[in-house]
Design an enzyme around this catalytic site. Sequence first.
Site, PDB file in Angstrom:
ATOM      1  N   ASP A   6     -27.528  25.197 -10.342  1.00 48.58           N
ATOM      2  CA  ASP A   6     -28.247  24.138  -9.557  1.00 48.58           C
ATOM      3  C   ASP A   6     -29.575  24.871  -9.421  1.00 48.58           C
ATOM      4  O   ASP A   6     -29.844  26.006  -9.632  1.00 48.58           O
ATOM      5  CB  ASP A   6     -27.527  24.546  -8.142  1.00 48.58           C
ATOM      6  CG  ASP A   6     -27.938  23.471  -7.168  1.00 48.58           C
ATOM      7  OD1 ASP A   6     -28.467  22.474  -7.703  1.00 48.58           O
ATOM      8  OD2 ASP A   6     -27.766  23.628  -5.942  1.00 48.58           O
ATOM      9  N   ASN A  55     -22.118  14.179  -9.108  1.00 45.31           N
ATOM     10  CA  ASN A  55     -23.309  14.018  -9.847  1.00 45.31           C
ATOM     11  C   ASN A  55     -23.227  12.618 -10.543  1.00 45.31           C
ATOM     12  O   ASN A  55     -24.411  12.041 -11.000  1.00 45.31           O
ATOM     13  CB  ASN A  55     -23.488  15.106 -11.007  1.00 45.31           C
ATOM     14  CG  ASN A  55     -23.864  16.397 -10.417  1.00 45.31           C
ATOM     15  OD1 ASN A  55     -23.282  17.463 -10.972  1.00 45.31           O
ATOM     16  ND2 ASN A  55     -24.377  16.393  -9.047  1.00 45.31           N
TER      17      ASN A  55
END
Length: 232
Positions: A15, A63
Amino acid sequence: MTVGNIPRHVGIIMDGNGRWARKRRLPRSLGHRAGMNRMIGLISRAKQSGVKYLTLYVLSTENLARPRKELDGLFNLLRKYFDDNVKKLYAQNSEVRVIGDLSVLPPDVRLKLIEGEENSPENADFCVIFAINYGGRAEILNAAKRAAEAGEDISEEKFSSLLYTGGIPDPDFIIRTGGELRLSNFLIWQAAYAELYFTDVLFPDFTDELFSSALEEYSHRNRRFGKIEDDK
Ligand code: FPP
């Protein structure tokens, strides 16, 4: 560098690419590109360190709701990564596995991922698992449906074998970069006893040395699997 007590299976939640780019006033796509380059470095470092399985959270199911432009960029990176790197992994006797729901990906990307997995060497000494359009809850639900269809009594072991990760040992150590303190649907069944490691470092800045420091910290963790010290 090798440290004692190496985790057999490491998972990484990669991330922070977007913030890495924003800090440099670059488009997010360049953050993902930098992330991909860092991922390539970490795959080598993990293998050199003696890790046997490395699972990388490339794209979560969530996502996939990102803007089309960003997704197209990520799919292009996936195409590039698989075209340029998978054969290098095979040459180093590394196996490639892909976990997640590939059915909604662009057909050519899906095919590359499937071929990447199918052409892998057998009896490899290292395995890289790419989690793509992956979600832990969907994986569990899918396994539960398969178990119900089979209609037999089911053990934890049998259930594990029905997950996308069937045949892969549970992760021992999960690293998350980018400062958030959660698993975000990553290997949620398999992570039951994993040691967790969170760092504020954004993924493109997560160097080989920082990875080795994380492994070093793991080597000092005391894993009891719910038992007491003398009981191990
Ligand atoms: C999360 O960062 C990261 C992703 C959604 C993609 C992860 C992908 C890579 C690290 C490399 C890609 C590799 C291939 C082969 C495609 P974010 O964008 O959510 O970052 P932010 O939280 O800072 O916005």
